[in-house]
Design a protein around this motif. Structure first.
Motif, mmCIF file in Angstrom:
data_model
loop_
_atom_site.group_PDB
_atom_site.id
_atom_site.type_symbol
_atom_site.label_atom_id
_atom_site.label_comp_id
_atom_site.label_asym_id
_atom_site.label_seq_id
_atom_site.Cartn_x
_atom_site.Cartn_y
_atom_site.Cartn_z
ATOM 1 N N ASP A 1 15.408 20.953 -13.077
ATOM 2 C CA ASP A 1 16.600 21.782 -12.407
ATOM 3 C C ASP A 1 15.959 21.932 -11.067
ATOM 4 O O ASP A 1 14.786 22.552 -10.910
ATOM 5 C CB ASP A 1 17.002 22.951 -13.163
ATOM 6 N N ARG B 1 24.276 32.006 -18.770
ATOM 7 C CA ARG B 1 23.649 32.856 -17.543
ATOM 8 C C ARG B 1 23.582 34.398 -18.215
ATOM 9 O O ARG B 1 24.363 34.544 -19.079
ATOM 10 C CB ARG B 1 24.499 33.040 -16.345
ATOM 11 N N ASN C 1 17.351 24.716 -8.051
ATOM 12 C CA ASN C 1 18.363 25.849 -7.697
ATOM 13 C C ASN C 1 18.519 26.090 -6.252
ATOM 14 O O ASN C 1 19.167 26.923 -5.955
ATOM 15 C CB ASN C 1 17.695 26.970 -8.589
ATOM 16 N N LYS D 1 23.898 18.964 -20.459
ATOM 17 C CA LYS D 1 24.201 19.650 -19.141
ATOM 18 C C LYS D 1 25.437 19.322 -18.261
ATOM 19 O O LYS D 1 25.429 18.143 -18.009
ATOM 20 C CB LYS D 1 23.058 19.614 -18.197
ATOM 21 N N HIS E 1 26.372 27.275 -16.246
ATOM 22 C CA HIS E 1 25.228 27.552 -16.938
ATOM 23 C C HIS E 1 25.438 27.049 -18.406
ATOM 24 O O HIS E 1 24.352 27.512 -19.111
ATOM 25 C CB HIS E 1 24.542 28.709 -16.442
ATOM 26 N N GLU F 1 26.713 24.878 -11.052
ATOM 27 C CA GLU F 1 27.065 26.409 -11.245
ATOM 28 C C GLU F 1 27.389 26.514 -12.516
ATOM 29 O O GLU F 1 27.614 27.782 -12.897
ATOM 30 C CB GLU F 1 28.338 26.659 -10.193
#
Length: 1048
Positions: free
Chosen positions: A305, A197, A307, A171, A178, A176
């Protein structure tokens, strides 16, 4: 309560008058400071409309141009601020405004800096004691990306000394970004899944690239096997959390959308532990409205995660709840300060929806299937005795001395074996004495096989090394070396046995057909068969686990089946890694075929002795070889007559075949001919020449253990390479099949006692697991469930179906069937249905690829929970793929007749699955009495669809998958030829399976329908039977151990 919500956008006069209002008129102003795309979104609008219905709350939306261009002193005034970061949002200015005006913050602004950095998110989660995947951070200097603590191997990376074996996740540290990558092990096919995304209907793509990224900073973490679903959790304060399940974007990358184009998600229940996690996340990040991702794996929940500010989409119940919680929170904090008369309303608790059944309904609760792998290339094996120190060093390096045995399958390990073989061949190049020359030929074969395909990918080759203290005893077939003293290693090289394209199609189509055994669905899933299963699965009411042995062909069969079962798309590798659990622990689905039990050794010796007689079978031979009187065995013995003479014929036919292939190789036109699955004529010749050498030993006797391999090869070539048009292949198939029909089943025991003894040695761990699966179905309430309050259009949110699929090899399927046949489940003399089932099984000659044993458990909710009639078990069976010449010899069964659909005399209840023409929501199955075979002959029974779902699916895909058998009863397995013909897929589907000009390899054989062995067993009966089988095995093992200790 006002009718029109008051939305104010920079309303200056209103702002000016705020301070001079009478307390009785004073309104609490909630300011929304976010980018227009967010502040004007549908969820935000829905929630603000509801928030404005609070008597004392007004909402002011800050215009985007004011946020971006005006200084904070000119921003609208508010008492409470809902502000959150998204792309382009000036978070610094929002922080400055909060310092200036000091409003009540719904979501803390400073913490939003941390949420933008995954490293900080993981640090905070760890400090709060929240479970997250094992991870390591790789920080790279952009100017010197090479200088970092990363060591990359074939199937692993080492980050700061922490090793991550594939599959692992990579990751970017920036939240921001993705572009998250998942890397797969070479054993599963390698490559990576690239998440991004959502763009249209895609959220990820598969890439063959296996190397990690070399620029940028990343978090590396352990991959969590979640069975293909993610859970997204949305908090509104520490005491409220809404959770939704969706298909994992890593599975096949296709976004499931409804008729309005929205991603399909289903609300799910959170466990008590998960609710605690939601509370911790909300408080730790100081975000009242907060979304985060949960991975449910191995019985635990991990946060992967966070968000920040996030709303649920398309849930009216959530909008109501969210506005209510936020409104109450704002009023509780600010009403006393502003002297507004307000008290928290006391409301009755919401009453949970409890699904009820009407009429006599029976609900499917559990499906257990044991399935053999699909069509494969012929398995091949080569043995050699090795004594070179390099082999002993390799044996020691990988811990071979601990058990005396070693399996090498990883690319790095196979590369080491190949390097040794190459080195020894160079050394042996100068020598000419015959002993070394023979070894040289074995080493050359070892080198050739390991160099095939140009790379080590998938599980298609393996090397086994076994320590021999005093060297190898002189063998009869392959190893004719002069005996040497001292220890040696027996090297066994195995290759081939890969799942073919035809095998993939068979598995995928069977998976698709399998859906139709589940109750039906409606709405977005109603247009095609098996919609009930897909609906159950997506709504978290389907508890699915797929297990496979560690053989590559078995794992790929399981992945292809899952692809068909769950209507997935794309490559098998991501499906294999996420959906298929390797079950090589405790011998559940794997068996060490090289270590036979004493009983098996004796059976093989006796079998070989009988098959070496150069005379016609006598009556005594029939009694010795077929004491159970099995018609399939007796018929094969009649075809053979004299076993040695038949072996002579088979040997001559193999010689003829190799001679024909050599002639073809000499012909320039066919020298470079590509056969099925990229095989060449040269490789085909090697395959048959080896069998020719090994079948007839130097003493003139035949090695009976090679008969299955001969049958395997001729069956493969007849199906896939028939257009070579070689002479006498049909005769070779006929004779080798007759021999194999004796040798293969009888290797698992000749008489009943032996069959049961050998079966228990293979199958007891699996039997115990099946028993557990059946018990847990009605005992386990801690499963992940659909949330009844938020479930729109789901009429039975309480329904829960457990599916356990076990993919394995021939040995386990033979053994499991032997246990059901000879373990004493039912008495043939007293149970007519069981007698007919046993007669049918005795007539089945072969348990071919895709053989299935299916156990289905139903619950009758109207019966007393303690009653034996509460739970009802059915046993079904299919011998798998149809053989090349099966049409005349096919044994006639009695069709697929689950008792739960034996209801021709009654009209279906309103809303039952017998009539879904009104598009009723999913319901349970209707029950009738168990079938009485003596009373009702299948010959005169009305033709009914085999699907327990929609009878009018004749016009859809079902018509190809559920065709009636010759007896006029239904079946549940696909006839792939009819299916492809019906759906005009011949050119697209079959032609991709083989090179141009080869019609023979284009045929994907259809699969025999499921036949019902018994449809009126009670769960108690089955449970007691499984208990007795497992206990008797434990007693035998205890006696063996006692005897072994006494003899020491």
């Amino acid at each position: 309560c006002r009718d029109i919500p008051q939305f104010v956008v920079g309303y200056e006069n209103y702002q000016r008058d705020m301070g001079q209002m009478d307390p009785s008129e004073r309104q609490i102003v909630v300011g929304i400071c976010a980018m227009t795309k967010k502040s004007k979104s549908k969820p935000m609008t829905q929630i603000l409309e509801r928030l404005c219905k609070f008597d004392y709350i007004d909402v002011v939306i800050f215009p985007e141009e004011v946020i971006l261009e005006e200084p904070v002193e000119k921003w609208p005034l508010c008492d409470c601020l809902i502000s959150f970061h998204s792309k382009g949002f000036p978070l610094d200015k929002a922080v400055e405004y909060a310092k200036l005006r000091n409003p009540l913050l719904i979501n803390d602004l400073n913490m939003q800096y941390f949420i933008q950095d995954r490293r900080e998110v993981y640090r905070i989660l760890q400090e709060e004691g929240i479970d997250l995947p094992r991870y390591a951070v790789l920080n790279r200097d952009p100017d010197n990306p090479e200088e970092c603590n990363l060591v990359e191997g074939e199937d692993q990376v080492e980050v700061n000394g922490e090793v991550f074996h594939k599959p692992f996740v990579e990751k970017p540290v920036c939240a921001e970004d993705h572009n998250v990558y998942i890397y797969y092990p070479t054993s599963a096919g390698g490559g990576s899944q690239r998440l991004f995304r959502k763009i249209g209907s895609r959220s990820s793509v598969y890439s063959p690239e296996s190397s990690v990224r070399k620029t940028g900073s990343y978090i590396y973490e352990e991959f969590m096997p979640t069975d293909g679903t993610d859970v997204k959790v949305y908090t509104v304060g520490p005491d409220y959390a809404h959770a939704e399940a969706r298909k994992s974007p890593a599975l096949d990358g296709k976004v499931e959308r409804d008729s309005e184009g929205k991603e399909i998600r289903y609300p799910v229940m959170l466990t008590a532990m998960e609710k605690l996690v939601a509370r911790k996340v909300c408080l730790a990040f100081k975000q009242t409205v907060c979304g985060f991702d949960l991975l449910r794996a191995n019985g635990h929940s991990f946060v992967c995660d966070v968000n920040g500010f996030s709303f649920v989409k398309n849930s009216m119940k959530y909008y109501d709840d969210c506005a209510k919680v936020l409104g109450n929170m704002v009023m509780r904090e600010l009403a006393p300060q502003l002297h507004i008369p307000w008290s928290i309303p006391m409301e009755a608790e919401d009453i949970p929806i409890v699904p009820t059944t009407s009429g006599t309904m029976m609900e499917l609760r559990c499906v257990i299937a044991i399935i053999r792998h699909g069509d494969r290339t012929p398995k091949q094996k080569m043995k050699m005795e090795v004594r070179h120190p390099l082999f002993f060093e390799l044996f020691e390096k990988y811990g071979g001395y601990k058990t005396g045995k070693l399996k090498l399958k990883k690319p790095k390990q196979l590369q080491e074996v190949l390097d040794i073989a190459r080195l020894l061949l160079v050394e042996l190049g100068q020598h000419t004495d015959c002993e070394i020359e023979e070894k040289k030929s074995k080493l050359e074969q070892l080198k050739t096989v390991l160099e095939m395909y140009g790379h080590f990918s998938g599980i298609n080759r393996k090397v086994q090394l076994t320590y021999l203290r005093n060297g190898k005893p002189k063998a009869s077939s392959e190893e004719e070396d002069s005996k040497k003293d001292g220890p040696s290693l027996l090297l066994v090289l195995k290759w081939g046995g890969e799942l073919t394209p035809a095998g993939r199609v068979q598995a995928e189509e069977l998976g698709r057909a399998f859906r139709c055994m589940y109750p039906g669905g409606q709405g977005d899933y109603a247009g095609f068969p098996g919609c009930g299963l897909l609906r159950l699965h997506s709504t978290y009411r389907h508890d699915l686990k797929i297990y496979a042995s560690d053989e590559g062909r078995v794992q790929m069969t399981a992945a292809a089946f899952a692809k068909g079962l769950l209507a997935l798309e794309g490559e098998l590798t991501p499906i294999l890694v996420q959906m298929v659990k390797s079950a090589n622990m405790n011998g559940l689905l794997d068996s060490d075929s090289d270590s036979l039990t004493d009983c098996q050794q004796k059976v093989k010796a006796r079998l070989h002795e009988i098959m070496q007689k150069d005379q016609d079978f006598t009556e005594q031979d029939y009694q010795k070889l077929a004491p159970t009187g099995s018609p399939s065995l007796v018929n094969s013995m009649k075809v053979i007559e004299n076993p040695v003479k038949t072996c002579d014929k088979v040997y001559a036919l193999i010689q003829s075949l190799t001679s024909q292939i050599r002639k073809r190789l000499e012909d320039p036109k066919s020298a470079d001919l590509q056969l099925y699955h990229s095989e060449t004529l040269e490789l085909m010749l090697q395959r048959w020449s080896k069998l020719e050498r090994d079948f007839r030993m130097k003493n003139g006797r035949y090695d009976i253990s090679k008969i299955p391999d001969i049958y395997d090869c001729i069956k493969y070539d007849l199906q896939h390479n028939a257009s070579l048009d070689l002479e006498d292949t049909r005769e070779l198939f006929r004779l080798s099949r007759a021999l194999a029909d004796i040798v293969i089943p009888q290797e698992y025991g000749i008489n009943r006692a032996e069959k049961l003894d050998i079966a228990q040695a293979y199958c007891v761990p699996l039997m115990k697991k099946i028993q557990l699966d059946l018990q847990r179905t009605h005992e386990d309430e801690a499963v992940n469930k659909l949330h009844p309050l938020y479930s729109r259009g789901v009429m039975s949110p309480g329904r829960h179906v457990r599916t356990r699929l076990y993919f394995t090899s021939e040995s386990h399927v033979h053994s499991l069937l032997s246990i059901f046949r000879y373990g004493g489940l039912l008495n043939e003399e007293k149970d007519q249905q069981w007698k007919q089932a046993m007669d049918y099984l005795s007539a089945v000659t072969e348990l071919n690829y895709m053989t299935q044993i299916v156990i289905m458990l139903y619950e009758d909710n109207n019966k007393d929970p303690s009653s034996e009639e509460r739970f009802h078990v059915e046993l079904h069976f299919s011998p798998g793929v149809k053989g090349c010449e099966d049409e005349e010899t096919i044994p006639l069964g009695f069709g697929f007749r689950p008792a739960s659909s034996e209801n021709e005399d009654k009209k279906p209840n309103q809303g039952s699955l017998e009539d879904l023409s009104q598009d009723e929501p999913d319901q349970a199955l209707q029950v009738s009495d168990p079938i009485n075979i003596q009373r009702r002959s299948p010959m005169i029974r009305n033709r009914k669809t085999g699907s327990m779902e929609v009878p009018d699916c004749q016009s859809s895909l079902c018509s190809g998958l559920f065709s009636a058998s010759a007896l006029g009863v239904s079946c549940s397995a696909p006839n792939l030829r009819d299916y492809v013909r019906t759906h005009h897929l011949h050119d697209r589907l079959y032609c991709t399976l083989c090179p141009a000009g080869f019609e023979g390899c284009s045929m994907v054989p259809s699969i025999y329908p499921l036949e019902t062995l018994h449809n009126s067993l009670s769960l108690k009966q089955v449970d007691e039977f499984l208990n007795s089988v497992c206990e008797s095995n434990s007693e035998v093992q205890a006696k063996t151990m006692k005897g072994a200790k006494a003899s020491v």
